[in-house]
Design an enzyme around this catalytic site. Structure first.
Site, PDB file in Angstrom:
ATOM      1  N   CYS A  64      26.452  24.558  21.607  1.00  0.00           N
ATOM      2  CA  CYS A  64      26.765  24.236  20.208  1.00  0.00           C
ATOM      3  C   CYS A  64      28.115  23.516  20.231  1.00  0.00           C
ATOM      4  CB  CYS A  64      26.752  25.478  19.325  1.00  0.00           C
ATOM      5  SG  CYS A  64      27.931  26.770  19.791  1.00  0.00           S
ATOM      6  N   GLY A  67      30.248  26.658  21.844  1.00  0.00           N
ATOM      7  CA  GLY A  67      29.565  27.642  22.681  1.00  0.00           C
ATOM      8  C   GLY A  67      29.677  29.057  22.122  1.00  0.00           C
ATOM      9  N   ILE A  68      30.615  29.238  21.187  1.00  0.00           N
ATOM     10  CA  ILE A  68      30.909  30.600  20.729  1.00  0.00           C
ATOM     11  C   ILE A  68      29.790  31.167  19.852  1.00  0.00           C
ATOM     12  CG2 ILE A  68      32.496  32.005  19.354  1.00  0.00           C
ATOM     13  CD1 ILE A  68      34.744  30.054  20.267  1.00  0.00           C
TER      14      ILE A  68
HETATM   15  C1  RB5 Z   1      28.313  23.369  13.912  1.00  0.00           C
HETATM   16  O1  RB5 Z   1      29.091  22.541  13.132  1.00  0.00           O
HETATM   17  C2  RB5 Z   1      29.195  24.367  14.659  1.00  0.00           C
HETATM   18  O2  RB5 Z   1      29.723  25.297  13.796  1.00  0.00           O
HETATM   19  C3  RB5 Z   1      28.401  25.040  15.742  1.00  0.00           C
HETATM   20  O3  RB5 Z   1      27.896  24.078  16.592  1.00  0.00           O
HETATM   21  C4  RB5 Z   1      29.133  26.007  16.675  1.00  0.00           C
HETATM   22  O4  RB5 Z   1      30.295  25.428  17.180  1.00  0.00           O
HETATM   23  C5  RB5 Z   1      29.302  27.367  16.238  1.00  0.00           C
HETATM   24  O5  RB5 Z   1      29.790  28.218  16.997  1.00  0.00           O
END
Ligand code: RB5
Length: 145
Positions: A64, A67-68
């Protein structure tokens, strides 16, 4: 090895880079997303986590923005040990010490070259067991206190 991979829109460019270069020689299941439109990372986190938990995949890769979010969601599936890694050292330790089975990467944090190296180390490092296995059991059991 069989690898399940998923991303949201923020992780899609990096996922495409890893699919193109980093996973040849492995059987890959790509659970999505497949388009740039905004979407919700838990959808893909749970799909990949369930494939790993059921044994249908040996490892998972989730991407994402950071990654979190992927790691938070995937950790809700019993038997899944996600790890956010931003360096090769973290990837090595995530496998050797933590027996992580899902690698979580930040598409807005890492360049493709760096991510490829992290992925390679993650897939090629074995769990060391021993005291680390005891500590993982303690996590399963709620801290052992
Ligand atoms: C999306 O904008 C973002 O919030 C998601 O990809 C991620 O980083 C969440 O942890």
């Amino acid at each position: 090895m069989k690898i399940a991979i998923g991303s949201d829109h923020a992780g899609l460019p990096l996922k495409r880079a890893l699919l193109a270069e980093g996973l040849s020689g492995h059987e890959v299941v790509d659970v999505g997303t497949h388009s740039e439109g905004s979407t919700d990372y838990p959808i893909y986190a749970f799909k990949v986590a369930r494939l790993v938990a059921s044994g249908e995949a040996d490892f998972g890769v989730l991407i994402c923005g950071t990654g979190i979010g992927m790691a938070l969601a995937a950790s809700r599936v019993p038997g899944v040990r996600p790890a956010v890694c931003t360096s090769e050292y973290m990837a090595r330790m995530a496998r050797a010490d933590n027996d992580a089975n899902v690698l979580c990467l930040g598409g807005r944090v890492l360049g493709p070259g760096q991510a490829l190296e992290i992925l390679k180390v993650f897939l090629n490092t074995k769990f060391e067991g021993g005291r680390h296995a005891r500590r993982l059991r303690m996590i399963e059991e709620g801290g052992g206190v």
